[in-house]
Design an enzyme around this catalytic site. Sequence first.
Site, PDB file in Angstrom:
ATOM      1  N   ASN A 104       0.901  -1.278   0.092  1.00 58.55           N
ATOM      2  CA  ASN A 104      -0.037  -0.118  -0.067  1.00 58.55           C
ATOM      3  C   ASN A 104       0.924   1.166   0.080  1.00 58.55           C
ATOM      4  O   ASN A 104       2.007   1.109   0.529  1.00 58.55           O
ATOM      5  CB  ASN A 104      -0.877  -0.056   1.218  1.00 58.55           C
ATOM      6  CG  ASN A 104      -1.901   1.082   1.524  1.00 58.55           C
ATOM      7  OD1 ASN A 104      -2.357   1.600   0.310  1.00 58.55           O
ATOM      8  ND2 ASN A 104      -1.888   1.959   2.544  1.00 58.55           N
ATOM      9  N   HIS A 106       0.943   5.199   1.573  1.00 56.79           N
ATOM     10  CA  HIS A 106       0.054   6.046   2.452  1.00 56.79           C
ATOM     11  C   HIS A 106       0.845   7.243   2.435  1.00 56.79           C
ATOM     12  O   HIS A 106       2.141   7.542   2.534  1.00 56.79           O
ATOM     13  CB  HIS A 106       0.236   5.437   3.684  1.00 56.79           C
ATOM     14  CG  HIS A 106      -0.424   6.067   5.006  1.00 56.79           C
ATOM     15  ND1 HIS A 106      -1.897   6.279   4.812  1.00 56.79           N
ATOM     16  CD2 HIS A 106      -0.048   7.184   5.781  1.00 56.79           C
ATOM     17  CE1 HIS A 106      -2.059   7.084   5.990  1.00 56.79           C
ATOM     18  NE2 HIS A 106      -0.945   7.408   6.540  1.00 56.79           N
ATOM     19  N   SER A 133       5.084   6.933   2.452  1.00 56.29           N
ATOM     20  CA  SER A 133       5.543   5.505   2.539  1.00 56.29           C
ATOM     21  C   SER A 133       4.904   4.370   1.662  1.00 56.29           C
ATOM     22  O   SER A 133       3.588   4.539   1.685  1.00 56.29           O
ATOM     23  CB  SER A 133       5.055   5.033   4.207  1.00 56.29           C
ATOM     24  OG  SER A 133       5.930   6.328   4.788  1.00 56.29           O
ATOM     25  N   ASP A 142      -2.595   0.559   8.251  1.00 56.60           N
ATOM     26  CA  ASP A 142      -1.261   1.209   8.097  1.00 56.60           C
ATOM     27  C   ASP A 142      -0.058   0.999   8.836  1.00 56.60           C
ATOM     28  O   ASP A 142       0.833   1.779   9.309  1.00 56.60           O
ATOM     29  CB  ASP A 142      -1.473   3.001   8.048  1.00 56.60           C
ATOM     30  CG  ASP A 142      -2.608   3.286   7.244  1.00 56.60           C
ATOM     31  OD1 ASP A 142      -2.415   2.650   6.111  1.00 56.60           O
ATOM     32  OD2 ASP A 142      -3.243   4.103   7.507  1.00 56.60           O
TER      33      ASP A 142
HETATM   34  C1  GRF Z   1      -2.723   8.900  -2.329  1.00 58.85           C
HETATM   35  O1  GRF Z   1      -2.477  10.175  -1.734  1.00 58.85           O
HETATM   36  C2  GRF Z   1      -2.294   7.589  -1.419  1.00 58.85           C
HETATM   37  O2  GRF Z   1      -1.218   7.968  -0.860  1.00 58.85           O
HETATM   38  C3  GRF Z   1      -3.441   7.607  -0.983  1.00 58.85           C
HETATM   39  O3  GRF Z   1      -4.620   7.689  -1.512  1.00 58.85           O
HETATM   40  C4  GRF Z   1      -4.291   8.733  -2.667  1.00 58.85           C
HETATM   41  C5  GRF Z   1      -4.606   8.333  -3.779  1.00 58.85           C
HETATM   42  O4  GRF Z   1      -4.392   9.081  -4.829  1.00 58.85           O
HETATM   43  N1  GRF Z   1      -3.745   6.286  -0.179  1.00 58.85           N
HETATM   44  P1  GRF Z   1      -4.567   8.503  -6.465  1.00 58.85           P
HETATM   45  O5  GRF Z   1      -6.056   7.881  -6.593  1.00 58.85           O
HETATM   46  O6  GRF Z   1      -3.533   7.586  -6.539  1.00 58.85           O
HETATM   47  O7  GRF Z   1      -4.449   9.582  -7.190  1.00 58.85           O
END
Ligand code: GRF
Length: 197
Positions: A104, A106, A133, A142
């Site tokens: 994932n 984050h 991260s 997370d």
């Molecule tokens: C990103 O900021 C990611 O870190 C978080 O959700 C957002 C997704 O953005 N988990 P996108 O859909 O990839 O533009």
Amino acid sequence: MKNVGVLISGRGSNLGTLIAAQKHAPYRIALVISNTEGAGGLARAAEAGIATQMIPHKGKSREVFDAELDAALRAAEVDIVCLAGFMRILSDGFVRTWEGKLINIHPSLLPAYKGTRVHERVLEAGEAQSGASVHFVVPELDAGPVIAQASVPVHPNDSPETLAARVLEVEHSLYPAALRLVAEDKVRLEKGLAVFT
Ligand code: GRF
């Protein structure tokens, strides 16, 4: 060559960078799944000729929804699952099944600022630095071991939106780099740690 499945819920800008990077990478995106209809990421994937599936979560128990995800990923012979803005909590069963193969991204320097409203909380706390991260997913939200991080400065006049945009920019190089490490078996999850070889 590893087959990758990407789970999204929204615009899919990180998905976009994973697609762009795959040309010269040891992975191919075999399937993109969204739990929400009309997610921008679905159009991006379709444009790139990647198979997409919409699997709605509404009206289903977490276990039933996750079983549908699992079946779709297996049918596409997926080796690695990337969460990219996927806004559903996965059941412990799903996470355990895909343990070590589920990652994932984050938008914080984990273990700081897990959960939601990350940029608001970073600004409220007066942090000088934030970042992104990529981590292995474990049942606790997370909390999985970090594979790679990138930091950005926080400016005094930042709003949650300006900070989010700065973090997103580094996410876009971080995620393909981290996925490459996993696809090349250069990092693995072992006894709760990210072990590099
Ligand atoms: C990103 O900021 C990611 O870190 C978080 O959700 C957002 C997704 O953005 N988990 P996108 O859909 O990839 O533009």
